[in-house]
Design an enzyme around this catalytic site. Structure first.
Site, PDB file in Angstrom:
ATOM      1  N   LYS A 253       4.506   7.388  -2.655  1.00  0.00           N
ATOM      2  CA  LYS A 253       2.797   6.157  -3.348  1.00  0.00           C
ATOM      3  C   LYS A 253       2.351   5.073  -2.022  1.00  0.00           C
ATOM      4  O   LYS A 253       3.611   4.308  -0.655  1.00  0.00           O
ATOM      5  CB  LYS A 253       4.372   5.197  -3.998  1.00  0.00           C
ATOM      6  CG  LYS A 253       4.430   3.716  -4.643  1.00  0.00           C
ATOM      7  CD  LYS A 253       4.872   3.166  -5.913  1.00  0.00           C
ATOM      8  CE  LYS A 253       4.481   1.919  -6.644  1.00  0.00           C
ATOM      9  NZ  LYS A 253       5.226   1.162  -7.330  1.00  0.00           N
TER      10      LYS A 253
ATOM     11  N   TYR B 173       7.755   5.847  -0.750  1.00  0.00           N
ATOM     12  CA  TYR B 173       6.659   4.377  -0.747  1.00  0.00           C
ATOM     13  C   TYR B 173       6.793   3.687   0.441  1.00  0.00           C
ATOM     14  O   TYR B 173       6.867   3.836   1.219  1.00  0.00           O
ATOM     15  CB  TYR B 173       7.368   3.119  -1.459  1.00  0.00           C
ATOM     16  CG  TYR B 173       7.310   2.230  -1.731  1.00  0.00           C
ATOM     17  CD1 TYR B 173       5.564   2.235  -1.745  1.00  0.00           C
ATOM     18  CD2 TYR B 173       7.642   1.095  -2.923  1.00  0.00           C
ATOM     19  CE1 TYR B 173       4.708   1.013  -2.626  1.00  0.00           C
ATOM     20  CE2 TYR B 173       6.821   0.094  -3.904  1.00  0.00           C
ATOM     21  CZ  TYR B 173       5.201   0.113  -3.487  1.00  0.00           C
ATOM     22  OH  TYR B 173       4.896  -1.045  -3.972  1.00  0.00           O
TER      23      TYR B 173
ATOM     24  N   THR C  39       8.778  -4.616  -8.547  1.00  0.00           N
ATOM     25  CA  THR C  39       9.096  -5.104 -10.195  1.00  0.00           C
ATOM     26  C   THR C  39      10.054  -5.042 -10.874  1.00  0.00           C
ATOM     27  O   THR C  39      10.509  -7.054 -11.258  1.00  0.00           O
ATOM     28  CB  THR C  39       7.807  -4.692 -10.926  1.00  0.00           C
ATOM     29  OG1 THR C  39       6.824  -4.450 -10.305  1.00  0.00           O
ATOM     30  CG2 THR C  39       7.769  -5.652 -11.911  1.00  0.00           C
TER      31      THR C  39
END
Length: 316
Positions: A168, A143, A56
């Site tokens: 994640k 991730y 983000t």
């Protein structure tokens, strides 16, 4: 940097995990003052951790110097109140460089994003993340998404690394994730953490909670922290009626809007922050700004979410 181990601080978060956007000025250069304000507002609103310069936050669009400046600013603004986790990615050499810059800036940990471009085998992925974890004193969250998808056996090997604390999941394959959790648990590695890392993770929060994954990243917290906090509380306490009202009236329409544009998981969030009155600027290429019509729809969706909260005195 905070003194307590990162894994312990993330295990039972007091609020959503905050992934701030990176602020740019009208000329496209880094706007650290506005970024500081954004981080400070998020912490004061109740964020449990700050994940700076991640997806983000447009990690892909930042120079190493900008990255380090943002991480340092996040560390200064949080002042130890919550941990700061920084992104790290690309090939192994560059990922290590970013990791060391984050360590110098005072970060508490790293979110290790997929390697750049290549589709590697499990052996290469394991070596990549192990070398990254070995490069600094920071704890690492790996991730899983896109070209970095792991077998349960690989995650077991990652979980054995003393500085890799969790996974994640941005893939959304609950069958694979459940088998992974089972395999890691069977090896006695019960402290390993799992995070729901899908875009607008709240939409799948009930499903992930069903397999024991309660930690998640919240992009909504960037621009509607009151709604994000209400959903987080409902999910944590088992108030599924409230969670479902927010899902039906806010999160599902938001996700349907997000799916109308490429890159909207970032650019629509940034537009949402601007709607709050904080001018964090536009996204950098190759991302593009959402259409004006879509920004207007976003404003209406947020208004509807807040109306749901107001109807029940702050709860949906």
């Amino acid at each position: 940097m905070t003194s307590a181990p990162l894994a312990a601080r993330l295990s039972i978060p007091s609020g959503p995990l905050f992934f701030p956007v990176t602020a740019f000025g009208p000329d496209g250069t880094l706007d650290l003052d506005t970024f500081r304000t954004h981080v400070r507002q998020g912490v004061e609103a109740g964020a449990a951790a700050v994940f700076a310069c991640c997806g983000t936050g447009e990690f892909h669009a930042l120079t190493p110097e900008e990255f380090q400046a943002c991480v340092a600013a996040a560390v200064e603004e949080t002042a130890g109140r919550v941990p700061v986790v920084a992104g790290a990615g690309y090939g192994t050499a560059l990922a290590v460089r970013y990791a060391r810059l984050a360590e110098e800036a005072g970060a508490d940990g790293l979110l290790a994003m997929p390697p750049y471009l290549v589709v590697a085998g499990q052996e290469g992925l394991l070596r990549h993340y192990s070398e990254l974890a070995d490069a600094t004193s920071l704890e690492v969250i790996v991730y899983q998404r896109d070209n970095a998808v792991f077998t349960p056996a690989t995650v077991v090997a990652l979980a054995r690394h003393p500085k890799i604390l969790g996974l994640k999941d941005g893939l959304g394959d609950l069958d694979l994730l459940q088998r992974t959790i089972s395999a890691v648990r069977a090896e006695g590695l019960t402290d390993f953490l799992y995070f729901n890392g899908l875009p607008t993770a709240e939409l799948t929060g009930l499903a992930y909670r069903g397999i024991g994954v309660g930690l998640y990243s919240s992009a909504v917290f960037c621009f509607a922290p009151d709604i994000a906090l209400a959903f987080h509380a409902a999910l944590r306490t088992g108030d599924d009626a409230t969670a479902n009202r927010l899902l039906d009236g806010f999160y599902r329409p938001l996700v349907e809007l997000r799916n109308e544009g490429r890159g909207y998981a970032v650019s629509l969030v940034k537009a949402g922050v601007r709607l709050t009155g904080l001018d964090v600027g536009e996204v950098r290429p190759p991302l593009h700004e959402p259409a004006d019509e879509h920004v207007k729809r976003l404003a209406g969706i947020v208004e509807r979410g807040r109306a749901l909260l107001a109807e029940t005195g702050g709860r949906a």
